[in-house]
Design a protein around this motif. Structure first.
Motif, short mmCIF file in Angstrom:
data_model
loop_
_atom_site.label_atom_id
_atom_site.label_comp_id
_atom_site.label_asym_id
_atom_site.label_seq_id
_atom_site.Cartn_x
_atom_site.Cartn_y
_atom_site.Cartn_z
N GLU A 146 -7.76 3.69 1.10
CA GLU A 146 -7.24 4.11 2.40
C GLU A 146 -6.99 5.61 2.47
O GLU A 146 -7.17 6.22 3.53
CB GLU A 146 -5.96 3.34 2.71
N GLU A 164 -6.26 -0.62 -2.85
CA GLU A 164 -6.32 -0.44 -1.41
C GLU A 164 -5.77 0.92 -0.98
O GLU A 164 -6.28 1.55 -0.04
CB GLU A 164 -5.55 -1.56 -0.70
N SER A 165 -4.74 1.40 -1.70
CA SER A 165 -4.16 2.71 -1.37
C SER A 165 -5.15 3.83 -1.65
O SER A 165 -5.26 4.79 -0.88
CB SER A 165 -2.88 2.93 -2.18
N ASN A 194 0.83 -1.21 0.00
CA ASN A 194 0.00 0.00 0.00
C ASN A 194 0.86 1.25 0.00
O ASN A 194 1.91 1.31 0.66
CB ASN A 194 -0.92 0.02 1.23
N THR A 248 -0.95 2.73 -8.60
CA THR A 248 -0.82 2.12 -7.29
C THR A 248 -1.88 1.03 -7.18
O THR A 248 -2.56 0.72 -8.16
CB THR A 248 -0.98 3.19 -6.19
N ASN A 249 -2.03 0.42 -5.97
CA ASN A 249 -3.09 -0.58 -5.82
C ASN A 249 -4.37 0.09 -5.35
O ASN A 249 -4.37 1.23 -4.88
CB ASN A 249 -2.66 -1.70 -4.87
#
Length: 362
Positions: free
Chosen positions: A167, A163-164, A101, A160-161
């Motif tokens: 979040e 989840e990042s 992340n 990026t992924n």
């Protein structure tokens, strides 16, 4: 011609990796432009639960979720899966892929413009346009790698992924635990095992759900059809200019022959044949046309560079300076043919050149 050709190639190349895009209800063209070409705002978000349900469809070969809404220095930060980079044939130039992340890899153009080093940290800004008002200072990203140039939209993205992306926005929610149960993505990019699956699922989603399914190829073809009207009008003007240029060569040659009758008559007295005089007139016209063609080709490329700088600022896309292609070679043949025809018509009086009368009048 070059802008039209490159635009068509760019749109087709970037939309080719995916058969369908699913997103919130709205304009299907806007959905394709935002989720695949990254040139527009999204139509909205869709529930992760619905995405997971759609992914179970046996007709689907690949399903890649994408989520965005933030930027860094005007470049989109795209949250997606590991498969996304591979769909555009992108490979690492330096560093490593994002595995955790808040790790991010930069597209070639982003890295070139921003000039950050591997390991540098940066904070995203809310929205798709650069601003310093809504920066997520408490959630910095780390640059882990740079991709090689691909000539696609991925060159202009920070990846990026998912989840990042989730979040980084959690602090905006008052109830994080509740948010975990209702995560959203911006769109879902699909590939099917066969074309029939795409048509069946498209009809089903648009009719029976609150989502929207768009076929990139169909929407891009529709967009190019609209743009084609303008390009055809410009090409029509260009052809008219080409005909006027041919007429100006013809008029210029007639004037040249009339003004140089005395010189041409002298050449005849020294033994020059009518064909040789005709060749002199043609060579002058040919070099004039050739210089004009080369100069036009060069100025055309200068125009592409200027247009590219504007397109880069507005759409994060660069036009390429290409070598002469077959269309331009055919145009050169047309110019040469027009020059030969103009030379013959303008030099008709050479076949009736009265040498003694012209020299006597001089």
């Amino acid at each position: 011609m070059q802008i039209s050709k490159q635009l068509n190639h760019h749109l087709e190349k970037n939309s080719k990796p995916f058969d369908m895009v699913i997103g919130a209800k709205g304009s299907p063209l806007q959905l394709v432009l935002s989720a695949i070409l990254h040139m527009d705002n999204p139509t909205g978000n869709i529930s992760l639960d619905e995405v997971l349900r759609i992914r179970k469809n046996p007709m689907i070969k690949e399903a890649i979720p994408v989520s965005y809404g933030d930027n860094y220095m005007g470049y989109r930060i795209l949250g997606t899966s590991d498969q996304y980079v591979g769909k555009y044939g992108a490979t690492l130039k330096e560093g490593k892929l994002n595995t955790k992340n808040f790790e991010a890899i930069f597209g070639a153009e982003v890295a070139k413009k921003l000039k950050l080093n591997i390991g540098s940290s940066f904070v995203s800004s809310h929205g798709l346009i650069q601003n310093e008002v809504e920066e997520h200072d408490e959630k910095p990203f780390i640059m882990t790698g740079v991709l090689r140039p691909t000539g696609t939209v991925i060159d202009h993205l920070i990846i990026t992924n998912i989840e990042s992306v989730w979040e980084v926005h959690e602090h905006e929610e008052e109830h994080i635990e509740h948010k975990e149960e209702h995560k959203e993505v911006t769109a879902l990019l699909l590939n099917f095992r066969n074309p029939i699956g795409a048509l069946q699922l498209s009809r089903s989603i648009n009719k029976d759900t609150s989502l929207q399914a768009a076929l990139p190829k169909f929407e891009i073809d529709r967009l190019l059809k609209f743009l084609g009207i303008g390009f055809r009008a410009i090409n029509g003007i260009a052809i008219a200019i080409l005909l006027v240029a041919g007429l100006s060569i013809f008029i210029g040659l007639i004037k040249t022959v009339r003004e140089r009758k005395h010189e041409l008559a002298l050449l005849r007295t020294y033994g020059a044949t009518t064909f040789q005089l005709l060749k002199l007139v043609f060579l002058e016209a040919f070099f004039l046309s050739l210089i004009g063609f080369v100069l036009g080709w060069f100025l055309g490329r200068v125009g592409i560079v200027l247009f590219s700088s504007l397109a880069s600022d507005a759409y994060k896309y660069h036009l390429e300076i290409s070598s002469p292609d077959m269309q331009e070679f055919l145009m050169l043949l047309i110019v040469v043919f027009m020059t030969i025809l103009a030379s013959i018509l303008a030099s008709y009086s050479l076949f009736k050149l009265n040498v003694s009368k012209i020299l006597a009048d001089a």
